[in-house]
Motif scaffolding. Structure first.
Motif, PDB file in Angstrom:
ATOM      1  N   SER A 132       0.817  -1.217   0.000  1.00 37.04           N
ATOM      2  CA  SER A 132       0.000   0.000   0.000  1.00 37.04           C
ATOM      3  C   SER A 132       0.848   1.263   0.000  1.00 37.04           C
ATOM      4  O   SER A 132       0.340   2.348  -0.290  1.00 37.04           O
ATOM      5  N   HIS A 133       2.136   1.129   0.327  1.00 33.22           N
ATOM      6  CA  HIS A 133       3.024   2.293   0.359  1.00 33.22           C
ATOM      7  C   HIS A 133       4.052   2.259  -0.766  1.00 33.22           C
ATOM      8  O   HIS A 133       4.942   3.111  -0.807  1.00 33.22           O
ATOM      9  N   SER A 134       3.931   1.328  -1.692  1.00 35.69           N
ATOM     10  CA  SER A 134       4.937   1.158  -2.738  1.00 35.69           C
ATOM     11  C   SER A 134       4.399   1.676  -4.081  1.00 35.69           C
ATOM     12  O   SER A 134       3.437   2.437  -4.135  1.00 35.69           O
ATOM     13  N   ASP A 135       5.045   1.246  -5.180  1.00 32.08           N
ATOM     14  CA  ASP A 135       4.619   1.676  -6.516  1.00 32.08           C
ATOM     15  C   ASP A 135       4.376   0.486  -7.442  1.00 32.08           C
ATOM     16  O   ASP A 135       4.362   0.633  -8.653  1.00 32.08           O
ATOM     17  N   GLY A 136       4.210  -0.712  -6.844  1.00 36.22           N
ATOM     18  CA  GLY A 136       3.935  -1.894  -7.635  1.00 36.22           C
ATOM     19  C   GLY A 136       5.159  -2.667  -8.070  1.00 36.22           C
ATOM     20  O   GLY A 136       5.042  -3.776  -8.577  1.00 36.22           O
ATOM     21  N   PHE A 137       6.361  -2.083  -7.870  1.00 37.76           N
ATOM     22  CA  PHE A 137       7.591  -2.724  -8.342  1.00 37.76           C
ATOM     23  C   PHE A 137       8.464  -3.240  -7.210  1.00 37.76           C
ATOM     24  O   PHE A 137       9.636  -3.553  -7.409  1.00 37.76           O
TER      25      PHE A 137
END
Length: 441
Positions: A132-137
């Motif tokens: 939830s705090h990342s960018d998918g990578f």
């Protein structure tokens, strides 16, 4: 001759062992952010959920003199976005003897199968909160110096150091990771497993990498890489195993669930967001209040500016939420302590929140230890939702537990098909480049 009397040594074989109940966790299990986002009524089935955004209203307006031509019937500006589900799993394998031996309170601290099921369930919830705090990578950490050298014999542990604000906060014991030198994978260290994490010194010890785990690597070709003796270079990225291709680009399809770091972006991390190219549609990006990558102190004026930006883009109605980590909470509290102008509140589920006097009382602050350091995220209530095609549960289309062919071993798989998304990205505002106080300083 020694005098024989009743001491602990003499009666040791007559004493019972007193055991506690259950197993005491030695780690943080909070999952604040993911649990707080509402579930959208829209389900991303088929090819995904498609929606339309309006950048500007019809412009067939204007003042004219008597008998002059009327305004041209100019149409507004539209675009179409898509939110696709991400497939997230948790695997579990139990042997038959383990299931039988660990049944009941008299045989073990916990009932083996039930504890294993609960453990993987909680693990996937915690990982969803990280996403939830990342960018998918899958970015977890960044090396601040070259690592110890690996050995291709697979017998020596090695250490990585991440002496920066993010540190090792997202690294967990037992986690499998890949390393990237810029955009390219470091072939010699794929599928490395973390042995231990030292949060205070911002280091992690890695298990000897003998290639055991790369055989099951989800990215095609990684299993053929050779484990070498090279050190992982300074500045390398640590990412969750399998979340990036061998050569990473911002236009790649991401495998993890989208998070705040990707939603609150202007095209720097993600060139394309929800199927729309940010460079071609400038309004399809978040509002960034940065300082040219130079960290500065948090101020009340900066917080008020962020609210003004979001309300200008979003409008005056609705509650605004500020999301921050423990460091920025300390910075904010220190701004107000002389006047004692903040008061703790409580959200559903027991999550703590602070209130911010942004002029009309419609702003709340939510603190999550997993929040990215140096940043504060501001968004209208309901602007970010979970788009869920299948809820979290055991994959039991035939049966919940499956026997591994030829073995007295039993597999279970937990999964969900979901993603975080927004249909109002330009109502989201990010304050970045903030001084982050050290947790151990």
């Amino acid at each position: 001759m020694a005098i024989d009397y009743h001491d602990l040594t003499a009666i040791a074989d007559a004493l019972k062992r007193v055991y506690g109940e259950g197993i005491t966790p030695q780690f943080n299990d909070e999952a604040t952010t993911y649990n707080q986002f509402p579930k959208s009524e829209r389900k991303p089935r088929g090819l995904g959920y498609y929606g339309s955004v309006r950048y500007a209203r019809a412009q067939g307006t204007g003042a004219r003199g008597e008998s002059q031509k009327l305004p041209d019937p100019l149409v507004g500006k539209f675009d179409q976005f898509t939110i696709s589900p991400k497939y997230i799993y948790g695997s579990l394998r139990l042997t038959g003897p383990m299931i039988e031996a660990a049944k009941g309170d008299m045989a073990a601290f916990v009932e083996g199968q039930a504890d294993a099921m609960d453990d993987i369930y909680q693990s996937i919830i915690v990982d969803l909160n990280r996403m939830s705090h990342s960018d998918g990578f899958g970015h977890l950490a960044t090396l601040s110096e070259a690592s110890d050298a690996l050995t291709n014999s697979g017998t020596t542990t090695w250490t990585i150091t991440c002496d920066n604000d993010t540190g090792v906060m997202y690294l967990k014991e037992g986690m499998l990771v890949d390393f990237y030198d810029g955009a390219s994978v470091d072939e010699s260290s794929v599928a490395s497993r973390i042995s231990s994490v030292d949060a205070q010194n911002k280091t992690a010890e890695m298990e000897p990498n003998d290639g055991t785990y790369k055989a099951n690597h989800p990215i095609s070709g990684f299993s053929s890489y050779t484990i070498a003796t090279d050190a992982v270079p300074d500045g390398a990225y640590v990412v969750k195993m399998g979340t990036r291709d061998a050569s990473h680009a911002t236009t790649d399809t991401y495998y993890e669930m989208m998070g705040l770091n990707g939603i609150f972006d202007d095209g720097t991390l993600l060139a394309t967001f929800e199927g729309i190219t940010v460079a071609s549609y400038p309004k399809w990006k978040a509002n960034i209040l940065g300082n040219s990558s130079v960290n500065r102190e948090l101020s009340l004026d900066l917080m008020l500016q962020s609210l003004d930006v979001s309300r200008t883009m979003f409008g005056p109605s609705g509650m605004l939420t500020m999301r921050m980590g423990l460091g920025q909470r300390r910075k904010y509290a220190n701004l107000l302590l002389p006047d004692v102008r903040f008061q703790a509140g409580e959200l559903k589920g027991g999550y703590e929140t602070l209130t911010f006097a942004g002029g009309d009382g419609r702003t709340k602050i939510v603190v999550d230890p997993d929040s990215r350091p140096n940043k504060i995220f501001i968004h209208p209530e309901g602007a970010i939702e979970k788009y869920e095609m299948m809820p979290l549960g055991w994959l039991d289309r035939d049966q919940k537990i499956h026997m591994r062919s030829g073995y007295d071993e039993w597999d279970m798989v937990l999964g969900l098909y979901t993603n975080l998304g927004t249909e109002r990205r330009n109502a989201c505002t990010l304050i970045k480049d903030l001084v982050e106080p050290g947790l151990w300083d």
